[in-house]
Design an enzyme around this catalytic site. Structure first.
Site, mmCIF file in Angstrom:
data_model
loop_
_atom_site.group_PDB
_atom_site.id
_atom_site.type_symbol
_atom_site.label_atom_id
_atom_site.label_comp_id
_atom_site.label_asym_id
_atom_site.label_seq_id
_atom_site.Cartn_x
_atom_site.Cartn_y
_atom_site.Cartn_z
ATOM 1 C CE1 TYR A 186 -11.655 -13.354 1.128
ATOM 2 C CE2 TYR A 186 -12.423 -11.090 1.283
ATOM 3 C CZ TYR A 186 -11.419 -11.999 0.998
ATOM 4 O OH TYR A 186 -10.181 -11.554 0.588
ATOM 5 C CE LYS A 218 -7.684 -9.073 -7.569
ATOM 6 N NZ LYS A 218 -6.782 -9.998 -6.880
ATOM 7 N N PRO A 232 -11.845 -2.982 -0.317
ATOM 8 C CG PRO A 232 -11.651 -2.918 1.997
ATOM 9 C CD PRO A 232 -12.224 -2.172 0.844
ATOM 10 C CG HIS A 246 -3.474 -18.568 2.447
ATOM 11 N ND1 HIS A 246 -4.499 -17.988 3.150
ATOM 12 C CD2 HIS A 246 -2.519 -18.858 3.361
ATOM 13 C CE1 HIS A 246 -4.171 -17.926 4.440
ATOM 14 N NE2 HIS A 246 -2.976 -18.441 4.581
ATOM 15 C CE1 TYR A 253 -9.420 -12.788 -2.437
ATOM 16 C CE2 TYR A 253 -7.618 -14.371 -2.392
ATOM 17 C CZ TYR A 253 -8.413 -13.438 -1.746
ATOM 18 O OH TYR A 253 -8.199 -13.156 -0.422
HETATM 19 P P1 RFL Z 1 -0.266 4.625 -0.135
HETATM 20 O O1 RFL Z 1 0.080 3.347 0.545
HETATM 21 O O2 RFL Z 1 -1.403 5.404 0.376
HETATM 22 O O3 RFL Z 1 1.056 5.516 -0.150
HETATM 23 C C1 RFL Z 1 1.024 6.859 -0.555
HETATM 24 C C2 RFL Z 1 2.160 7.582 0.122
HETATM 25 O O4 RFL Z 1 2.174 8.934 -0.315
HETATM 26 C C3 RFL Z 1 2.426 9.770 0.808
HETATM 27 N N1 RFL Z 1 1.895 11.120 0.565
HETATM 28 C C4 RFL Z 1 2.685 12.196 0.314
HETATM 29 N N2 RFL Z 1 4.006 12.302 0.203
HETATM 30 C C5 RFL Z 1 4.510 13.536 -0.038
HETATM 31 N N3 RFL Z 1 3.721 14.653 -0.127
HETATM 32 C C6 RFL Z 1 2.393 14.591 0.005
HETATM 33 N N4 RFL Z 1 1.623 15.686 -0.054
HETATM 34 C C7 RFL Z 1 1.807 13.299 0.232
HETATM 35 N N5 RFL Z 1 0.547 12.862 0.401
HETATM 36 C C8 RFL Z 1 0.609 11.546 0.599
HETATM 37 C C9 RFL Z 1 1.700 9.076 1.952
HETATM 38 O O5 RFL Z 1 2.214 9.488 3.228
HETATM 39 C C10 RFL Z 1 2.000 7.616 1.635
HETATM 40 O O6 RFL Z 1 3.177 7.152 2.272
HETATM 41 O O7 RFL Z 1 -0.557 4.380 -1.698
HETATM 42 P P2 RFL Z 1 0.078 3.336 -2.726
HETATM 43 O O8 RFL Z 1 1.571 3.302 -2.635
HETATM 44 O O9 RFL Z 1 -0.579 3.631 -4.008
HETATM 45 O O10 RFL Z 1 -0.396 1.893 -2.180
HETATM 46 C C11 RFL Z 1 -1.758 1.526 -2.201
HETATM 47 C C12 RFL Z 1 -2.085 0.594 -1.044
HETATM 48 O O11 RFL Z 1 -1.597 1.167 0.151
HETATM 49 C C13 RFL Z 1 -3.589 0.315 -0.924
HETATM 50 O O12 RFL Z 1 -4.160 0.150 -2.199
HETATM 51 C C14 RFL Z 1 -3.877 -0.959 -0.098
HETATM 52 O O13 RFL Z 1 -3.490 -0.784 1.221
HETATM 53 C C15 RFL Z 1 -5.367 -1.305 -0.160
HETATM 54 N N6 RFL Z 1 -5.716 -2.451 0.681
HETATM 55 C C16 RFL Z 1 -5.482 -3.747 0.253
HETATM 56 N N7 RFL Z 1 -4.845 -3.972 -0.919
HETATM 57 C C17 RFL Z 1 -4.537 -5.254 -1.302
HETATM 58 O O14 RFL Z 1 -3.940 -5.450 -2.383
HETATM 59 N N8 RFL Z 1 -4.861 -6.354 -0.518
HETATM 60 C C18 RFL Z 1 -5.500 -6.202 0.675
HETATM 61 O O15 RFL Z 1 -5.697 -7.194 1.362
HETATM 62 C C19 RFL Z 1 -5.856 -4.856 1.094
HETATM 63 N N9 RFL Z 1 -6.476 -4.652 2.277
HETATM 64 C C20 RFL Z 1 -6.326 -2.233 1.929
HETATM 65 C C21 RFL Z 1 -6.696 -3.363 2.705
HETATM 66 C C22 RFL Z 1 -6.545 -0.935 2.408
HETATM 67 C C23 RFL Z 1 -7.137 -0.758 3.633
HETATM 68 N N10 RFL Z 1 -7.322 0.587 4.082
HETATM 69 C C24 RFL Z 1 -7.076 1.020 5.389
HETATM 70 C C25 RFL Z 1 -7.536 1.637 3.130
HETATM 71 C C26 RFL Z 1 -7.309 -3.194 3.920
HETATM 72 C C27 RFL Z 1 -7.552 -1.894 4.388
HETATM 73 C C28 RFL Z 1 -8.272 -1.782 5.714
HETATM 74 C C1 PHB Z 2 -6.305 -8.167 5.338
HETATM 75 O O1 PHB Z 2 -5.779 -9.195 5.837
HETATM 76 O O2 PHB Z 2 -6.096 -7.055 5.790
HETATM 77 C C2 PHB Z 2 -7.231 -8.332 4.192
HETATM 78 C C3 PHB Z 2 -7.331 -9.553 3.581
HETATM 79 C C4 PHB Z 2 -8.196 -9.709 2.501
HETATM 80 C C5 PHB Z 2 -8.935 -8.643 2.048
HETATM 81 C C6 PHB Z 2 -8.806 -7.401 2.659
HETATM 82 C C7 PHB Z 2 -7.949 -7.239 3.737
HETATM 83 O O3 PHB Z 2 -9.787 -8.806 1.012
#
Ligand code: RFL
Ligand code: PHB
Length: 389
Positions: free
Chosen positions: A200, A296, A292, A72, A384
Site C-alpha cells: 500500500y 474489509k 477498500p 500471507h 487487518y
Molecule cells: P454484493 O457482492 O454487492 O452482492 C449483492 C448481490 O445482490 C444482487 N442484487 C439484487 N438481487 C435481486 N434483486 C435486486 N433488486 C438486486 N439488487 C442487487 C446483486 O446482483 C449482487 O449479486 O454484496 P455482498 O454480498 O454484501 O458482498 C459485499 C462485497 O461484495 C464487498 O463488500 C467487497 O467486494 C468489497 N471489497 C473488498 N472487500 C474485502 O473484504 N477485501 C477486499 O480486498 C476488497 N476489495 C472490494 C474490493 C470492493 C471493490 N469494489 C469494486 C466495490 C475492491 C474493490 C475494487
Molecule cells: C484486491 O486484491 O483487490 C485488494 C486487496 C487489498 C485491498 C483492496 C483490494 O485492501
C-alpha cells in the site's frame, strides 16, 4: 412458494447465509437479479480474514481455497523510499488468505444444489412486502410471470443499490456517510506480482496498491479523481503510473501485461442503522460500505451473516426471539470497528485534493510512529487480520 428464509442477493453475503442456514436444516431460497456468469465476472475483493476462511472450512467448502489461495504473513506500507512491513504473523499469530471474491463466490455457488440451497437467477423487479408484519413475502418476475415467495424472514443481502434497505422507514433509520473525493482505478493482468506480499503506497501523485490473485495473476490499483474515465488510461499509461507510485524497487520487479479487466470504483464509508426492521434483516453492503483500503468489505459481509445465521438458527431451533432482536446491535458493533480501521488507513495512505502541508506532516508523523512502534504495528495487524467475532 413457501420457505423459512428468503434471501435477496447471491453475492458473498447471501450465498454464505444460505449455506449456514442449510447446514442447520433451515430452508432458504436466494433470489438474484443477475446471472451467475455476471456475478462471477465482477472483480472485487482479494483478501480474506481468518474469520472468513474459518466459515468456509466450517461448511467443508475450503478445499480449493487452501489448495489455490496464498496465505500471507504480512503486508507493506510504503511512503516514498520507506517500506514498513506489518508482520501480521508474528504480531497476531494469524494469517490472511489471498483468494479472490470471485473464487469464494464460485465455491459457494457450486455447492448450492447439493446442499438444497435454491438460487433463482435473473429474477426481475424483486419487491419486498409486509416486512413489519408476521407474514412477509417477496415477489419477482421471471420468464414473463410474477412469482411470490412467503417466508418467516426476509434477508436483504442485495448490496448497496438493492431494494431491501429502502424498506426500512426513514423515521426509524439513520444513515451515516462519508464520500471520498477520489476513486480507485484497478487493473487485473496475467503477470506475476511485483512482490510476494501486498504494498500500500502513499505517493505525491496519489495512492497505489500492488495486490494479486495468484502467483501468475496481479491486481493493481491507483487513486484517481472522481471524474477520471477508464478510456483515458490505456494499459501503458497505467503501468507507467504504477511504476512511479510504487517506487523503483517494486517497479524493477513489476511485469507488464494486457489488462483482463480495468474499472474505477468510488470510495465511500456508509453505515445504515438499524440492520433489522420487523422480519427484514440486512447484511453486507446493503447495510454498510467501507473504502477498500482495509480489505474489509467482503469480510464484514461474512461476519454479518455469521451473526445473522446464529440469530435465525436460535429462532427456529430454540424459539429464541431475543436473538433476532439483538442481531442489529451485535453486527453493528463489529461494523463500526471495521469502518474506523478502513477510514484511518484511507486517510493515512491517500492524497486528499484539499489536503495541506499540515495534513501531509500528520501522515508522515503517523508513518514514523508506525515504523518505530511495535504497539502501533500490532494495532494495524490485529485489525487487518480481523477482529474476533
Ligand atoms: P454484493 O457482492 O454487492 O452482492 C449483492 C448481490 O445482490 C444482487 N442484487 C439484487 N438481487 C435481486 N434483486 C435486486 N433488486 C438486486 N439488487 C442487487 C446483486 O446482483 C449482487 O449479486 O454484496 P455482498 O454480498 O454484501 O458482498 C459485499 C462485497 O461484495 C464487498 O463488500 C467487497 O467486494 C468489497 N471489497 C473488498 N472487500 C474485502 O473484504 N477485501 C477486499 O480486498 C476488497 N476489495 C472490494 C474490493 C470492493 C471493490 N469494489 C469494486 C466495490 C475492491 C474493490 C475494487
Ligand atoms: C484486491 O486484491 O483487490 C485488494 C486487496 C487489498 C485491498 C483492496 C483490494 O485492501
Amino acid at each position: 412458494m413457501r420457505t423459512q428464509v428468503a434471501i435477496i442477493g447471491a453475492g458473498p453475503a447471501g450465498l454464505m447465509l444460505g449455506h449456514l442456514l442449510r447446514a442447520e436444516g433451515i430452508d432458504a431460497v436466494i433470489v438474484e437479479r443477475a446471472s451467475a456468469d455476471y456475478i462471477l465476472g465482477r472483480i472485487r475483493a482479494g483478501v480474506l480474514e481468518r474469520t472468513t476462511t474459518d466459515l468456509m472450512d466450517r461448511l467443508g467448502l475450503g478445499a480449493r481455497m487452501h489448495a489455490q489461495g496464498l496465505p500471507h504473513d504480512g503486508f507493506h506500507l510504503a511512503d516514498g523510499e520507506r517500506l514498513i512491513r506489518i508482520d501480521i504473523g508474528a504480531l497476531t499469530g494469524r494469517q490472511v488468505m489471498v483468494y479472490g471474491q470471485t473464487e469464494v463466490t464460485r465455491d459457494l455457488m457450486d455447492a448450492a444444489i447439493d446442499r438444497g440451497l435454491e438460487i433463482i437467477y435473473q429474477a426481475a423487479n424483486v419487491a419486498l412486502h409486509d416486512v413489519d408484519g408476521n407474514a412477509p413475502y417477496l415477489t419477482y418476475e421471471k420468464d414473463g410471470t410474477i412469482h411470490r415467495i412467503d417466508a418467516d424472514f426476509l434477508c436483504g443481502c442485495d448490496g448497496f443499490h438493492g431494494p431491501s434497505r429502502k424498506m426500512i422507514p426513514a423515521s426509524v433509520a439513520t444513515a451515516y456517510e462519508k464520500v471520498y473525493p477520489f476513486g480507485w482505478l484497478g487493473i487485473l493482468a496475467d503477470v506475476p506480482p511485483c512482490n510476494h506480499e501486498l504494498i500500500y503506497a502513499n505517493h505525491d501523485r496519489g495512492f497505489a496498491l500492488a495486490s494479486m490473485r495468484s502467483e501468475t495473476r496481479s491486481r493493481y490499483y491507483i487513486q484517481v479523481p472522481l471524474d477520471e474515465r477508464v478510456e483515458d488510461w490505456p494499459d501503458d499509461r497505467l503501468w507507467d503510473e504504477l511504476a512511479i507510485r510504487l517506487g523503483p524497487e517494486a517497479a524493477s520487479h513489476m511485469t507488464r501485461g494486457p489488462a483482463l479487466e480495468k474499472s474505477i470504483a468510488p470510495l465511500r464509508s456508509f453505515v445504515f442503522e438499524p440492520m433489522r426492521h420487523g422480519r427484514l434483516m440486512l447484511a453486507g453492503d446493503s447495510a454498510h460500505i467501507v473504502p477498500p483500503t482495509g480489505a474489509k468489505g467482503l469480510n464484514l459481509a461474512m461476519s454479518d451473516v455469521h451473526y445473522l445465521s446464529e440469530a435465525i438458527i436460535g429462532y427456529f431451533h430454540r424459539n429464541d426471539r431475543e436473538a433476532i432482536a439483538g442481531y442489529s446491535d451485535k453486527a453493528l458493533a463489529r461494523v463500526w470497528k471495521s469502518e474506523r480501521f478502513s477510514w484511518q488507513l484511507t486517510k493515512l495512505m491517500h492524497r486528499f485534493p484539499d489536503g495541506d502541508a499540515f495534513d501531509r506532516r500528520m501522515q508522515v508523523a503517523d508513518l514514523d510512529y508506525i515504523a518505530s512502534s511495535v504497539a502501533a504495528q500490532t494495532t494495524i495487524a490485529e485489525n487487518y487480520v480481523g477482529l474476533p467475532l
